[in-house]
Design an enzyme around this catalytic site. Structure first.
Site, PDB file in Angstrom:
ATOM      1  N   ALA A   1       0.813  -1.178   0.032  1.00 30.49           N
ATOM      2  CA  ALA A   1      -0.119   0.021   0.109  1.00 30.49           C
ATOM      3  C   ALA A   1       0.866   1.221   0.095  1.00 30.49           C
ATOM      4  O   ALA A   1       2.105   1.271  -0.084  1.00 30.49           O
ATOM      5  CB  ALA A   1      -0.848   0.023   1.159  1.00 30.49           C
ATOM      6  N   ASN A   2       0.128   2.445   0.061  1.00 27.59           N
ATOM      7  CA  ASN A   2       1.266   3.641   0.395  1.00 27.59           C
ATOM      8  C   ASN A   2       0.410   4.582   1.216  1.00 27.59           C
ATOM      9  O   ASN A   2      -0.785   4.020   1.686  1.00 27.59           O
ATOM     10  CB  ASN A   2       1.251   4.512  -1.184  1.00 27.59           C
ATOM     11  CG  ASN A   2      -0.138   4.743  -1.945  1.00 27.59           C
ATOM     12  OD1 ASN A   2      -0.823   5.558  -1.191  1.00 27.59           O
ATOM     13  ND2 ASN A   2      -0.456   4.205  -2.768  1.00 27.59           N
TER      14      ASN A   2
END
Ligand code: C5P
Length: 221
Positions: free
Chosen positions: A29-30
């Site tokens: 993810a970010n």
């Protein structure tokens, strides 16, 4: 019937991060919170637009009064956007993962083996902004707005990005750690259009969204 300068206009907004699975329980993810995209969708809806809000797993709740399409991956986000076309405008505020993990990621959890580390291989995700910007015919929204998170030479990188992606406007911001913008409540942006670069003062993300929505209304009006 809704009133406002964007009444009768359909706008697609992408927002949030994407999650790219490694296996059925793990993902990449970010740090995108979805705050700016959510504020934009709210501002557009407040001006009467019919908003399709295509969102990855964000920290903030979607706004009221929009059609919410929840997705996890970049591929799902592209399909969500394409299913929502045609539209008068599209604002791509999502922080889409550039790569996804290659291979069967849906079936079995990678086992921990003492001393042996897994090696992940990646493949490229679709570029949703470029795909929509470069789609010909009636499916190309009249106004496509992209974002550019840069850490240096914001205007020149964002101007090049506008040309490369084929979008109409780029909302560029400096996400250097010292700005506190990524994950924060404020933003300082430069709007890049065909007429050049316009520096906006630092303000809250909702104020950026309201100003952008006013510009979009003026453009579509
Ligand atoms: O290339 P870069 O990720 O810097 O471009 C940012 C812009 O492109 C944002 O508007 C983002 O939503 C969009 N984008 C996209 N699909 C991708 C990567 C970026 O729509 N796979």
């Amino acid at each position: 019937l809704t009133a406002g300068p964007l009444a009768g206009k359909r706008v697609i907004v992408t927002s949030g991060p994407t999650h790219e699975p490694i296996d059925p329980v793990r993902y990449i993810a970010n740090r995108s919170s979805g705050a700016q995209g959510t504020a934009i969708a709210r501002a557009l809806a407040a001006r009467g637009a019919e908003v399709v809000f295509v969102t990855g797993p964000a920290d903030v709740a979607p706004p009221e009064g929009v059609e919410v399409v929840k997705v996890e991956t970049a591929s799902e986000m592209l399909r969500g956007v394409q299913a929502a076309l045609p539209a008068d405008a599209a604002v791509m505020a999502a922080a889409v993962a550039d790569w996804r993990v290659k291979g069967p990621t849906a079936t079995s959890k990678i086992k921990k083996v003492a001393g042996a580390m897994p090696v992940l291989e990646f493949e490229e995700n679709p570029d949703i902004l470029a795909t929509v910007s470069q789609s010909g015919g009636a499916d190309r929204p009249g106004l496509v707005v992209g974002f550019a998170a840069e850490t240096d030479d914001v205007v020149s990188h964002a101007t090049a990005k506008r040309a490369r992606k084929g979008c109409d406007w780029i909302v560029a911001n400096d996400v250097s750690p010292e700005t506190g913008i990524m994950g924060g409540t404020e933003n300082a942006v430069v709007l890049i259009t065909g007429d050049g670069a316009e520096e906006w003062p630092r303000m809250g993300k909702q104020a950026v969204a309201d100003r952008l929505a006013d510009r979009i209304a003026a453009e579509l009006g």
